[in-house]
Design a protein around this motif. Structure first.
Motif, mmCIF file in Angstrom:
data_model
loop_
_atom_site.group_PDB
_atom_site.id
_atom_site.type_symbol
_atom_site.label_atom_id
_atom_site.label_comp_id
_atom_site.label_asym_id
_atom_site.label_seq_id
_atom_site.Cartn_x
_atom_site.Cartn_y
_atom_site.Cartn_z
ATOM 1 N N MET A 38 0.849 -1.185 0.000
ATOM 2 C CA MET A 38 0.000 0.000 0.000
ATOM 3 C C MET A 38 0.886 1.237 0.000
ATOM 4 S SD MET A 38 -3.055 1.193 2.603
ATOM 5 C CE MET A 38 -1.951 1.770 3.907
ATOM 6 N N LEU A 39 0.713 2.095 -0.996
ATOM 7 C CA LEU A 39 1.532 3.300 -1.107
ATOM 8 C C LEU A 39 0.979 4.398 -0.209
ATOM 9 C CD1 LEU A 39 2.221 3.409 -4.954
ATOM 10 C CD2 LEU A 39 3.369 2.091 -3.166
ATOM 11 N N ALA A 40 1.846 5.322 0.142
ATOM 12 C CA ALA A 40 1.444 6.428 1.013
ATOM 13 C C ALA A 40 0.446 7.324 0.308
ATOM 14 C CB ALA A 40 2.677 7.225 1.426
ATOM 15 N N GLU A 41 -0.445 7.910 1.081
ATOM 16 C CA GLU A 41 -1.421 8.820 0.498
ATOM 17 C C GLU A 41 -0.758 10.150 0.155
ATOM 18 O OE1 GLU A 41 -4.509 9.972 3.224
ATOM 19 O OE2 GLU A 41 -3.156 9.789 4.926
ATOM 20 N N SER A 42 -1.393 10.875 -0.749
ATOM 21 C CA SER A 42 -0.870 12.168 -1.182
ATOM 22 C C SER A 42 -1.997 13.180 -1.219
ATOM 23 C CB SER A 42 -0.228 12.062 -2.574
ATOM 24 O OG SER A 42 0.125 13.337 -3.063
ATOM 25 N N ASP A 43 -1.750 14.367 -0.675
ATOM 26 C CA ASP A 43 -2.764 15.419 -0.682
ATOM 27 C C ASP A 43 -3.006 15.978 -2.067
ATOM 28 O OD1 ASP A 43 -3.103 15.186 2.028
ATOM 29 O OD2 ASP A 43 -1.604 16.729 2.492
ATOM 30 N N THR A 44 -2.080 15.721 -2.978
ATOM 31 C CA THR A 44 -2.215 16.263 -4.339
ATOM 32 C C THR A 44 -2.537 15.172 -5.340
ATOM 33 O OG1 THR A 44 0.178 16.039 -4.701
ATOM 34 C CG2 THR A 44 -0.634 18.132 -3.807
ATOM 35 N N ASP A 45 -3.058 14.039 -4.848
ATOM 36 C CA ASP A 45 -3.378 12.909 -5.720
ATOM 37 C C ASP A 45 -4.334 13.353 -6.821
ATOM 38 O OD1 ASP A 45 -4.144 10.505 -6.875
ATOM 39 O OD2 ASP A 45 -3.891 9.424 -4.984
ATOM 40 N N GLU A 46 -3.988 13.045 -8.046
ATOM 41 C CA GLU A 46 -4.824 13.451 -9.172
ATOM 42 C C GLU A 46 -6.199 12.809 -9.106
ATOM 43 O OE1 GLU A 46 -3.163 10.003 -12.241
ATOM 44 O OE2 GLU A 46 -2.831 12.125 -12.671
ATOM 45 N N ASP A 47 -6.325 11.672 -8.404
ATOM 46 C CA ASP A 47 -7.625 11.015 -8.299
ATOM 47 C C ASP A 47 -8.623 11.893 -7.551
ATOM 48 O OD1 ASP A 47 -5.850 7.981 -7.731
ATOM 49 O OD2 ASP A 47 -6.779 8.648 -9.597
ATOM 50 N N ASP A 48 -8.130 12.692 -6.594
ATOM 51 C CA ASP A 48 -9.012 13.545 -5.825
ATOM 52 C C ASP A 48 -9.563 14.698 -6.653
ATOM 53 O OD1 ASP A 48 -8.414 11.942 -3.701
ATOM 54 O OD2 ASP A 48 -6.774 13.211 -3.009
ATOM 55 N N LYS A 49 -8.927 15.014 -7.762
ATOM 56 C CA LYS A 49 -9.343 16.126 -8.596
ATOM 57 C C LYS A 49 -10.274 15.679 -9.721
ATOM 58 C CE LYS A 49 -4.935 18.445 -7.719
ATOM 59 N NZ LYS A 49 -3.715 19.023 -8.334
ATOM 60 N N GLU A 64 -13.597 14.421 -11.111
ATOM 61 C CA GLU A 64 -14.986 14.408 -10.662
ATOM 62 C C GLU A 64 -15.648 13.060 -10.858
ATOM 63 O OE1 GLU A 64 -16.710 16.294 -14.845
ATOM 64 O OE2 GLU A 64 -17.058 17.297 -12.937
ATOM 65 N N HIS A 65 -15.051 12.205 -11.680
ATOM 66 C CA HIS A 65 -15.639 10.904 -11.931
ATOM 67 C C HIS A 65 -15.155 9.837 -10.949
ATOM 68 C CE1 HIS A 65 -17.362 12.456 -15.603
ATOM 69 N NE2 HIS A 65 -16.170 12.823 -16.033
ATOM 70 N N GLU A 66 -14.171 10.166 -10.092
ATOM 71 C CA GLU A 66 -13.672 9.202 -9.133
ATOM 72 C C GLU A 66 -14.626 9.095 -7.947
ATOM 73 O OE1 GLU A 66 -11.319 7.199 -9.383
ATOM 74 O OE2 GLU A 66 -9.909 7.967 -10.871
ATOM 75 N N HIS A 67 -14.456 8.050 -7.173
ATOM 76 C CA HIS A 67 -15.262 7.848 -5.971
ATOM 77 C C HIS A 67 -15.048 9.018 -5.032
ATOM 78 C CE1 HIS A 67 -16.807 5.901 -2.337
ATOM 79 N NE2 HIS A 67 -17.391 5.034 -3.143
ATOM 80 N N GLU A 68 -16.095 9.378 -4.292
ATOM 81 C CA GLU A 68 -16.011 10.542 -3.421
ATOM 82 C C GLU A 68 -15.008 10.342 -2.279
ATOM 83 O OE1 GLU A 68 -19.704 11.260 -1.539
ATOM 84 O OE2 GLU A 68 -19.926 9.240 -0.743
ATOM 85 N N HIS A 69 -14.743 9.103 -1.921
ATOM 86 C CA HIS A 69 -13.800 8.864 -0.838
ATOM 87 C C HIS A 69 -12.361 8.847 -1.363
ATOM 88 C CE1 HIS A 69 -16.974 8.103 1.943
ATOM 89 N NE2 HIS A 69 -17.445 7.097 1.237
ATOM 90 N N LYS A 70 -11.440 8.973 -0.458
ATOM 91 C CA LYS A 70 -10.028 8.905 -0.805
ATOM 92 C C LYS A 70 -9.670 7.536 -1.365
ATOM 93 C CE LYS A 70 -7.889 12.781 0.597
ATOM 94 N NZ LYS A 70 -6.866 13.507 -0.171
ATOM 95 N N LEU A 71 -8.819 7.536 -2.360
ATOM 96 C CA LEU A 71 -8.318 6.295 -2.934
ATOM 97 C C LEU A 71 -6.895 6.043 -2.440
ATOM 98 C CD1 LEU A 71 -9.509 6.629 -6.639
ATOM 99 C CD2 LEU A 71 -10.605 5.361 -4.805
ATOM 100 N N ARG A 72 -6.558 4.774 -2.276
ATOM 101 C CA ARG A 72 -5.182 4.402 -1.983
ATOM 102 C C ARG A 72 -4.680 3.491 -3.081
ATOM 103 N NH1 ARG A 72 -3.562 5.754 3.334
ATOM 104 N NH2 ARG A 72 -1.508 5.020 2.715
ATOM 105 N N ARG A 73 -3.429 3.689 -3.473
ATOM 106 C CA ARG A 73 -2.828 2.866 -4.519
ATOM 107 C C ARG A 73 -2.158 1.638 -3.899
ATOM 108 N NH1 ARG A 73 -2.204 7.985 -6.922
ATOM 109 N NH2 ARG A 73 -2.805 8.014 -9.125
ATOM 110 N N PHE A 74 -2.350 0.487 -4.539
ATOM 111 C CA PHE A 74 -1.752 -0.761 -4.114
ATOM 112 C C PHE A 74 -0.908 -1.312 -5.250
ATOM 113 C CE2 PHE A 74 -5.243 -0.211 -1.260
ATOM 114 C CZ PHE A 74 -4.825 -0.765 -0.067
ATOM 115 N N PHE A 75 0.313 -1.711 -4.902
ATOM 116 C CA PHE A 75 1.267 -2.228 -5.875
ATOM 117 C C PHE A 75 1.314 -3.743 -5.730
ATOM 118 C CE2 PHE A 75 5.608 -3.114 -7.414
ATOM 119 C CZ PHE A 75 5.546 -2.465 -8.645
ATOM 120 N N LEU A 76 0.863 -4.485 -6.761
ATOM 121 C CA LEU A 76 0.792 -5.936 -6.725
ATOM 122 C C LEU A 76 2.044 -6.534 -7.354
ATOM 123 C CD1 LEU A 76 -2.187 -4.984 -6.345
ATOM 124 C CD2 LEU A 76 -2.878 -7.084 -7.476
#
Length: 261
Positions: free
Chosen positions: A57-68, A70-82
């Motif tokens: 699980m990668l660290a969260e980022s306040d500037t994550d492009e996913d948060d910007k 509008e089509h992403e889920h309203e909650h915060k996303l976390r990236r996972f490296f498999l």
């Protein structure tokens, strides 16, 4: 024409039932929103599926492009490296880990946050949650002008006495190192129980399921043990079992290996 997102839940459940590893389950749930929301079998089975290789699980980022977006889920996303999928990156909603300190074991996260010294177990793939007692027992935490702060080394490691916190196993315990303190609890406990009586600095802990013992490595490789699954109330006392020089204790397939002798 029928699309993948239009498949009936009964069909999706049959497909999900044939998945062998939790990495496959992650890929399955990431196909589309309808697959993630309609499948019940996968979310139950994923708690018990083995892994090919670790998932990071990668660290969260306040500037994550996913948060910007509008089509992403309203909650915060976390990236996972498999690692097992050749370095595949997956994004999963995990607001429970937002602005939390996290350590992991058996695929679960133990999260701690500022609100009332709270602690919680979270399973990232299903967002299943298990509440744990508040952390007032640990000396490394203290209040400063109505705000909490971390002192010394913070939360360093967590181990389970059995793999699944959601099982009915009465011997299930969560054991953590926080700074210079070891504590354990059951999910239904009102508070954490302290473990005492090692000498020097605390290096590592590991739990041996077959022997039902917690093992602690301290200064100069001294190894201690204790039973944390009995119902005797009060702090637990460690017993010293060796004086040999050991730096890290590794348990694999039920066998302990001494590394750094």
């Amino acid at each position: 024409m029928t699309t993948w997102s239009d498949l009936l839940p009964e069909i999706l459940n049959r497909i999900a039932g044939k998945l062998d590893f939790y990495e496959d389950s992650v890929n399955f749930l990431c196909v589309c929103t309808s697959w993630k929301s309609s499948v019940s079998t996968t979310k139950t089975m994923m708690r018990h599926l083995p892994s090919r290789l670790p998932m990071l699980m990668l660290a969260e980022s306040d500037t994550d492009e996913d948060d910007k977006n509008e089509h992403e889920h309203e909650h915060k996303l976390r990236r996972f490296f498999l690692l097992s999928n050749g370095g595949t990156m997956r994004k999963l909603p995990l607001p429970e880990a937002q602005r939390q300190r996290c350590v992991s074991t058996h695929g679960w996260l133990l999260t701690t946050g500022e609100e009332e010294f709270c602690a919680m177990l979270v399973y990232p793939l299903t967002r299943a949650q298990v509440d744990l007692p508040q952390l007032y027992m640990f000396d490394e935490l203290y209040f400063d002008q109505d705000e909490w702060m971390y002192y010394l080394f913070s939360m360093r490691k967590v181990v389970f006495t059995s793999p699944n916190p959601l099982s009915s196993d009465p011997s299930f315990r969560v054991i953590i190192i926080w700074g210079r303190t070891i504590g354990f609890c059951r999910p239904r406990d009102a508070s954490w129980t302290r473990i005492n009586s090692w000498e020097g600095h605390l290096f590592d802990i590991s739990y041996h399921g077959a022997r039902k013992r917690l093992y602690v490595v301290a200064t100069m490789g001294a190894i201690y043990e204790c039973d944390v699954t009995n119902d005797v109330l009060g702090p637990k006392t460690l017993s010293r079992v060796t004086r040999r020089r050991v730096w890290v204790l590794v348990c694999s397939v039920g066998v302990f290996t001494r590394v750094g002798v």
